[in-house]
Enzyme design. Structure first.
Site, PDB file in Angstrom:
ATOM      1  N   HIS A  64       0.861  -1.196   0.000  1.00  0.00           N
ATOM      2  CA  HIS A  64       0.000   0.000   0.000  1.00  0.00           C
ATOM      3  C   HIS A  64       0.887   1.232   0.000  1.00  0.00           C
ATOM      4  O   HIS A  64       2.093   1.150   0.272  1.00  0.00           O
ATOM      5  CB  HIS A  64      -0.977  -0.008   1.184  1.00  0.00           C
ATOM      6  CG  HIS A  64      -0.338   0.137   2.528  1.00  0.00           C
ATOM      7  ND1 HIS A  64       0.527  -0.792   3.049  1.00  0.00           N
ATOM      8  CD2 HIS A  64      -0.444   1.112   3.481  1.00  0.00           C
ATOM      9  CE1 HIS A  64       0.917  -0.404   4.256  1.00  0.00           C
ATOM     10  NE2 HIS A  64       0.349   0.761   4.532  1.00  0.00           N
ATOM     11  N   HIS A  66       1.552   3.877   1.868  1.00  0.00           N
ATOM     12  CA  HIS A  66       2.050   4.629   3.015  1.00  0.00           C
ATOM     13  C   HIS A  66       3.568   4.650   2.866  1.00  0.00           C
ATOM     14  O   HIS A  66       4.168   3.621   2.538  1.00  0.00           O
ATOM     15  CB  HIS A  66       1.682   3.946   4.341  1.00  0.00           C
ATOM     16  CG  HIS A  66       0.460   4.502   5.014  1.00  0.00           C
ATOM     17  ND1 HIS A  66      -0.396   3.707   5.752  1.00  0.00           N
ATOM     18  CD2 HIS A  66      -0.038   5.770   5.088  1.00  0.00           C
ATOM     19  CE1 HIS A  66      -1.373   4.476   6.250  1.00  0.00           C
ATOM     20  NE2 HIS A  66      -1.178   5.715   5.853  1.00  0.00           N
ATOM     21  N   ASP A  68       6.095   4.424   4.704  1.00  0.00           N
ATOM     22  CA  ASP A  68       6.981   3.438   5.348  1.00  0.00           C
ATOM     23  C   ASP A  68       7.039   2.120   4.567  1.00  0.00           C
ATOM     24  O   ASP A  68       7.803   1.227   4.925  1.00  0.00           O
ATOM     25  CB  ASP A  68       6.602   3.192   6.825  1.00  0.00           C
ATOM     26  CG  ASP A  68       5.135   2.865   7.049  1.00  0.00           C
ATOM     27  OD1 ASP A  68       4.263   3.473   6.400  1.00  0.00           O
ATOM     28  OD2 ASP A  68       4.847   1.984   7.890  1.00  0.00           O
ATOM     29  N   HIS A  69       6.304   2.040   3.448  1.00  0.00           N
ATOM     30  CA  HIS A  69       6.305   0.828   2.616  1.00  0.00           C
ATOM     31  C   HIS A  69       6.878   1.046   1.219  1.00  0.00           C
ATOM     32  O   HIS A  69       7.058   0.083   0.487  1.00  0.00           O
ATOM     33  CB  HIS A  69       4.885   0.248   2.537  1.00  0.00           C
ATOM     34  CG  HIS A  69       4.367  -0.146   3.881  1.00  0.00           C
ATOM     35  ND1 HIS A  69       4.310  -1.450   4.315  1.00  0.00           N
ATOM     36  CD2 HIS A  69       3.950   0.612   4.927  1.00  0.00           C
ATOM     37  CE1 HIS A  69       3.859  -1.476   5.569  1.00  0.00           C
ATOM     38  NE2 HIS A  69       3.634  -0.239   5.957  1.00  0.00           N
ATOM     39  N   HIS A 153      -7.340  -1.007   6.203  1.00  0.00           N
ATOM     40  CA  HIS A 153      -6.298  -0.080   6.674  1.00  0.00           C
ATOM     41  C   HIS A 153      -6.708   1.358   6.360  1.00  0.00           C
ATOM     42  O   HIS A 153      -6.068   2.031   5.567  1.00  0.00           O
ATOM     43  CB  HIS A 153      -4.972  -0.457   5.991  1.00  0.00           C
ATOM     44  CG  HIS A 153      -3.772   0.235   6.542  1.00  0.00           C
ATOM     45  ND1 HIS A 153      -3.510   0.314   7.896  1.00  0.00           N
ATOM     46  CD2 HIS A 153      -2.742   0.871   5.924  1.00  0.00           C
ATOM     47  CE1 HIS A 153      -2.371   0.962   8.071  1.00  0.00           C
ATOM     48  NE2 HIS A 153      -1.894   1.321   6.896  1.00  0.00           N
ATOM     49  N   ASP A 176      -0.435  -3.937   6.320  1.00  0.00           N
ATOM     50  CA  ASP A 176      -0.931  -3.117   7.433  1.00  0.00           C
ATOM     51  C   ASP A 176      -2.443  -3.272   7.469  1.00  0.00           C
ATOM     52  O   ASP A 176      -3.127  -2.981   6.488  1.00  0.00           O
ATOM     53  CB  ASP A 176      -0.617  -1.630   7.199  1.00  0.00           C
ATOM     54  CG  ASP A 176       0.830  -1.285   7.490  1.00  0.00           C
ATOM     55  OD1 ASP A 176       1.647  -2.209   7.605  1.00  0.00           O
ATOM     56  OD2 ASP A 176       1.122  -0.076   7.587  1.00  0.00           O
ATOM     57  N   HIS A 247       6.137  -5.146  11.713  1.00  0.00           N
ATOM     58  CA  HIS A 247       5.544  -3.800  11.691  1.00  0.00           C
ATOM     59  C   HIS A 247       5.158  -3.435  13.131  1.00  0.00           C
ATOM     60  O   HIS A 247       4.012  -3.089  13.430  1.00  0.00           O
ATOM     61  CB  HIS A 247       4.318  -3.771  10.767  1.00  0.00           C
ATOM     62  CG  HIS A 247       3.896  -2.384  10.355  1.00  0.00           C
ATOM     63  ND1 HIS A 247       3.092  -1.604  11.136  1.00  0.00           N
ATOM     64  CD2 HIS A 247       4.162  -1.647   9.252  1.00  0.00           C
ATOM     65  CE1 HIS A 247       2.873  -0.439  10.525  1.00  0.00           C
ATOM     66  NE2 HIS A 247       3.520  -0.440   9.376  1.00  0.00           N
TER      67      HIS A 247
HETATM   68 ZN   LIG Z   1       0.121   1.737   6.434  1.00  0.00          ZN
HETATM   69 ZN   LIG Z   2       3.067   0.854   7.761  1.00  0.00          ZN
END
Ligand SMILES: [Zn+2]
Ligand SMILES: [Zn+2]
Length: 284
Positions: A64, A66, A68-69, A153, A176, A247
């Protein structure tokens, strides 16, 4: 090559601080395929540390959008290119990644054009074909098959769990997500479930430390992620052979150790539990 999952980055969320682990990236080595799932900050050096030659990657999957990915996806592809990437490395990601990729290419245009002209490199733009990933996706890479499940999410709608099957093994990555009843069927009998997890008391401490005036961050975390206890219950109901907690939220609180994660999960699941650490390799 032994089939294994390596948790390259186990921290939930984008911020890093002294002593914290790194954002999400998971190395999948199964059925002769080498796949990176998510490309959070630090993924490129983590791959090298895990012994992976960047040009040997068979695909990159993004669960996805976000940061951090996928924050480091551009630098990863650029670095693979300078390391000699000549054949296309397919990227599978939810709708919208192309905006990031075109923006990255534009931001690095001077360097990329210089290296093409001066060093005779192929055009980077053509080496990373982007394919849209959604719940209808079935990827076949040699003997490895990947399917996706839309998870929960909010506010992001295009967010997915992934199931990888090959050489007689099945691994499910939750992505997530808030606790998702459908995850039980999706992960049924898997050899390994890598599930995201948070410890609620620690979450409140993170939010207090950020010092924001309203409670939107707290609400976001609580409604879009899974308490460790719930991850363990899903693992039990699915009958998976092993559970890896990933995570992790929080991930940089010295007051929280592996013992706390096990304390939250062991009462609900009796199989093997791995508390994620950056670089942790879990053989299948
Ligand atoms: Zn996320
Ligand atoms: Zn995340």
């Amino acid at each position: 090559m032994t089939d294994a999952i390596t948790l390259l980055g186990t921290k939930g969320g984008p911020a890093i601080r002294p002593g914290s682990s790194m954002p999400t990236a998971i190395l999948v080595q199964m059925a002769g395929q080498t796949v990176l799932v998510d490309a959070g900050l630090g993924c490129t050096s983590a791959l090298a540390r895990a012994g992976v030659t960047l040009t040997d990657l068979d695909a990159v999957l993004i669960t996805h959008l976000h940061s951090d990915h996928y924050l480091e996806l551009g630098p990863l592809l650029h670095t693979a290119w300078t390391a000699g990437l000549k054949t296309p490395l397919p990227i599978h990601a939810p709708e919208g990644l192309n905006t990031y990729w075109q923006g990255f290419l534009a931001s690095m245009a001077f360097d990329i054009e210089t290296r093409i002209a001066d060093e005779g490199r192929p055009d980077l733009a053509s080496l990373a074909p982007i394919h849209v990933l959604d719940e209808t996706t079935t990827l076949r890479m040699g003997d490895l098959t990947v399917t996706a499940l839309r998870n929960h999410h909010p506010p992001i709608e295009d967010s997915f769990a992934l199931k990888l099957t090959g050489a007689g093994k099945t691994v499910v990555l939750s992505g997530d997500t808030a606790p998702l009843p459908e995850m039980v069927d999706f992960a049924k009998g898997a050899d390994l479930l890598v599930h995201e997890a948070m410890l609620i008391p620690g979450v409140q401490k993170i939010v207090d430390r950020m010092g924001y005036k309203d409670d939107r961050l707290l609400k976001h975390i609580l409604r879009s992620h899974t308490p460790a206890e719930e991850a363990a219950k899903i693992a039990r109901k699915a009958g998976v052979k092993a559970l890896a907690l990933n995570h992790l939220i929080p991930a940089d609180d010295p007051g929280i150790t592996a013992k706390d994660w096990l304390h939250a999960t062991e009462p609900h699941y009796s199989g093997a539990i791995h508390v994620g650490q950056d670089g942790m390799k879990i053989p299948l």
